[in-house]
Design a protein around this motif. Sequence first.
Motif, PDB file in Angstrom:
ATOM      1  N   ARG A 159       3.238   4.047   8.994  1.00 21.37           N
ATOM      2  CA  ARG A 159       3.041   5.420   8.500  1.00 21.37           C
ATOM      3  C   ARG A 159       1.681   5.999   8.851  1.00 21.37           C
ATOM      4  O   ARG A 159       1.405   7.149   8.544  1.00 21.37           O
ATOM      5  CB  ARG A 159       3.236   5.448   6.986  1.00 21.37           C
ATOM      6  N   ALA A 207       8.710   4.294  -1.909  1.00 20.40           N
ATOM      7  CA  ALA A 207       8.626   5.359  -0.901  1.00 20.40           C
ATOM      8  C   ALA A 207       8.211   4.779   0.444  1.00 20.40           C
ATOM      9  O   ALA A 207       8.738   5.184   1.494  1.00 20.40           O
ATOM     10  CB  ALA A 207       7.645   6.443  -1.350  1.00 20.40           C
ATOM     11  N   ASP A 208       7.278   3.836   0.438  1.00 24.33           N
ATOM     12  CA  ASP A 208       6.876   3.179   1.687  1.00 24.33           C
ATOM     13  C   ASP A 208       8.061   2.429   2.297  1.00 24.33           C
ATOM     14  O   ASP A 208       8.284   2.476   3.507  1.00 24.33           O
ATOM     15  CB  ASP A 208       5.744   2.178   1.447  1.00 24.33           C
ATOM     16  N   CYS A 234      10.548   4.872   3.803  1.00 24.75           N
ATOM     17  CA  CYS A 234      10.024   5.429   5.055  1.00 24.75           C
ATOM     18  C   CYS A 234      10.158   4.400   6.187  1.00 24.75           C
ATOM     19  O   CYS A 234      10.586   4.731   7.299  1.00 24.75           O
ATOM     20  CB  CYS A 234       8.572   5.854   4.863  1.00 24.75           C
ATOM     21  N   GLU A 266      13.832   4.023   7.147  1.00 32.93           N
ATOM     22  CA  GLU A 266      14.283   5.199   7.890  1.00 32.93           C
ATOM     23  C   GLU A 266      13.798   5.132   9.334  1.00 32.93           C
ATOM     24  O   GLU A 266      14.529   5.484  10.266  1.00 32.93           O
ATOM     25  CB  GLU A 266      13.805   6.490   7.230  1.00 32.93           C
ATOM     26  N   LYS A 267      12.578   4.659   9.523  1.00 34.21           N
ATOM     27  CA  LYS A 267      12.049   4.525  10.882  1.00 34.21           C
ATOM     28  C   LYS A 267      12.853   3.480  11.660  1.00 34.21           C
ATOM     29  O   LYS A 267      13.176   3.683  12.831  1.00 34.21           O
ATOM     30  CB  LYS A 267      10.576   4.153  10.842  1.00 34.21           C
TER      31      LYS A 267
END
Length: 168
Positions: free
Chosen positions: A56, A116-117, A120, A123-124
């Motif tokens: 991120r 949340a991390d 993310c 999703e990546k």
Amino acid sequence: MNAKDRRDAITARLEQATEPVNATALARGLDVSRQVIVGDIALLRAAGTPIEATPRGYVLSRPAGVSGQVVCCHRSGDMETELNTLVDLGCVVEDVSVEHPVYGQLTGRLQLSCRADVACFLEKVRSCAALPLSALTEGIHTHRLRCPDGETLERARAALRRLHMLQE
């Protein structure tokens, strides 16, 4: 702004950040190209600034608590359960490593500290159609964790054991 002032500004931004900061955001804020930021980060690291790259963005390494490792094995579909279990207990999943028969140890930085991390990161993985490193080793992988204390590390191991993911 000269190069030294720009690198000082990058360091200050990372010190104030509560989440990773990507190179594009740093570049916009300093009115330079992303490549200039990447070069500045390399120079800051060479000078000893503990900057880590995560999926991120950049973070300053702030070691606190207890560090430990867990060896896990599971299907790639169980990655979300594994990672959420660890962050829900208060652990930071710093990285993932596998032992490759040709290349030796391969490590990917994660720096996941909350759901949340994890979301993310997953999703990546999905958007890039990437396979997890553990796909190279039939699901076996190691995570380096940073936990608030030794008890939390042991709770993390116990939780993974209950999920039948911990290799002992």
